[in-house]
Design a protein around this motif. Sequence first.
Motif, PDB file in Angstrom:
ATOM      1  N   HIS A  87       0.815  -1.215   0.000  1.00 45.21           N
ATOM      2  CA  HIS A  87       0.000   0.000   0.000  1.00 45.21           C
ATOM      3  C   HIS A  87       0.850   1.267   0.000  1.00 45.21           C
ATOM      4  O   HIS A  87       0.390   2.315  -0.464  1.00 45.21           O
ATOM      5  CB  HIS A  87      -0.942  -0.009   1.205  1.00 45.21           C
ATOM      6  N   VAL A 210      -5.437   3.361   5.884  1.00 40.08           N
ATOM      7  CA  VAL A 210      -5.646   2.403   4.792  1.00 40.08           C
ATOM      8  C   VAL A 210      -5.747   0.967   5.295  1.00 40.08           C
ATOM      9  O   VAL A 210      -6.732   0.265   5.030  1.00 40.08           O
ATOM     10  CB  VAL A 210      -4.514   2.520   3.742  1.00 40.08           C
ATOM     11  N   ILE A 211      -4.733   0.503   6.022  1.00 39.76           N
ATOM     12  CA  ILE A 211      -4.707  -0.903   6.443  1.00 39.76           C
ATOM     13  C   ILE A 211      -5.814  -1.222   7.452  1.00 39.76           C
ATOM     14  O   ILE A 211      -6.512  -2.233   7.287  1.00 39.76           O
ATOM     15  CB  ILE A 211      -3.315  -1.283   6.980  1.00 39.76           C
ATOM     16  N   LYS A 213      -8.690   0.124   7.710  1.00 38.69           N
ATOM     17  CA  LYS A 213      -9.956   0.141   6.980  1.00 38.69           C
ATOM     18  C   LYS A 213     -10.172  -1.169   6.221  1.00 38.69           C
ATOM     19  O   LYS A 213     -11.308  -1.607   6.014  1.00 38.69           O
ATOM     20  CB  LYS A 213      -9.971   1.321   6.004  1.00 38.69           C
ATOM     21  N   LYS A 214      -9.081  -1.810   5.815  1.00 35.03           N
ATOM     22  CA  LYS A 214      -9.167  -3.062   5.070  1.00 35.03           C
ATOM     23  C   LYS A 214      -9.016  -4.278   5.982  1.00 35.03           C
ATOM     24  O   LYS A 214      -8.818  -5.398   5.504  1.00 35.03           O
ATOM     25  CB  LYS A 214      -8.065  -3.097   3.998  1.00 35.03           C
ATOM     26  N   GLU A 216     -10.997  -6.197   7.858  1.00 34.58           N
ATOM     27  CA  GLU A 216     -11.888  -7.346   7.681  1.00 34.58           C
ATOM     28  C   GLU A 216     -11.497  -8.171   6.456  1.00 34.58           C
ATOM     29  O   GLU A 216     -11.415  -9.400   6.515  1.00 34.58           O
ATOM     30  CB  GLU A 216     -13.337  -6.871   7.549  1.00 34.58           C
ATOM     31  N   LYS A 217     -11.253  -7.496   5.352  1.00 30.79           N
ATOM     32  CA  LYS A 217     -10.887  -8.189   4.115  1.00 30.79           C
ATOM     33  C   LYS A 217      -9.561  -8.921   4.273  1.00 30.79           C
ATOM     34  O   LYS A 217      -9.423 -10.083   3.861  1.00 30.79           O
ATOM     35  CB  LYS A 217     -10.798  -7.184   2.966  1.00 30.79           C
ATOM     36  N   LEU A 218      -8.585  -8.268   4.890  1.00 34.80           N
ATOM     37  CA  LEU A 218      -7.271  -8.880   5.078  1.00 34.80           C
ATOM     38  C   LEU A 218      -7.353 -10.104   5.985  1.00 34.80           C
ATOM     39  O   LEU A 218      -6.711 -11.125   5.724  1.00 34.80           O
ATOM     40  CB  LEU A 218      -6.301  -7.852   5.671  1.00 34.80           C
TER      41      LEU A 218
END
Length: 231
Positions: A87, A210-211, A213-214, A216-218
């Motif tokens: 990122h 950034v991280i 916020k992501k 759940e996906k990660l």
Amino acid sequence: MKLTDQHIEQLYKFTRQHFVEHYDVQTELVDHLANDIEQIWMENPTLTFEQARDKSFKKFGIFGFMDVVEEKQKQLGKKYRTILWKHTKEWFRLPKIILTASVFLFFYYFIQIPIGTYVIGASLFLFAILDIYLVTKLKKDFNTRAKENNKKWMLEEMIFNVASFGGVMVASNLPQLFNYAKNIPSNLGALLISFLLTIAIIYSYVTLFVIPKKAEKLLEEHYPEYKLANN
């Protein structure tokens, strides 16, 4: 003999009693212990569950589960750094590199004019306050997530706590950078300070915005069982 659901739950409790707090590491250890206990029972079926469990646990050595935990921390630390780099490098490619260059030129311009030190100082002061606020918010968010799910995942803790460490680190070093910027000896010095400040801002933005916020996906990508375990 086969382990029952009650035995499995007791193994989870056993790992927690031995200072393994992350659910993903607990699950890995429980799976290992369960397979080993069943193998021990095949060789000596007269042993009780506790005796077979303790016999299996002794195979981990004098440090118990700590070696496994440390190895997992190394693996996930490498995983987090890969995510961070992925990122971060986006800010050095089009179209984001335009914003990166703008931030760099902002610092480079104001470092070299008398009033610029005050402009940079005010900007960095506000940045430090924002950093500290976001660090506090991330810690609160992590504690809330852990309480709601009744589980802590090692990668999840890294996503929130490494971000917090990064924010504190950047904020605490801004005054030193500002003091150094007051007496820039050359254009090279101005370039260096501008570059460091730009990197600091990108690093904080990626780790604090950034991280997380992501997250759940990660987590769902890394842990196939994550979504099911938290339902």
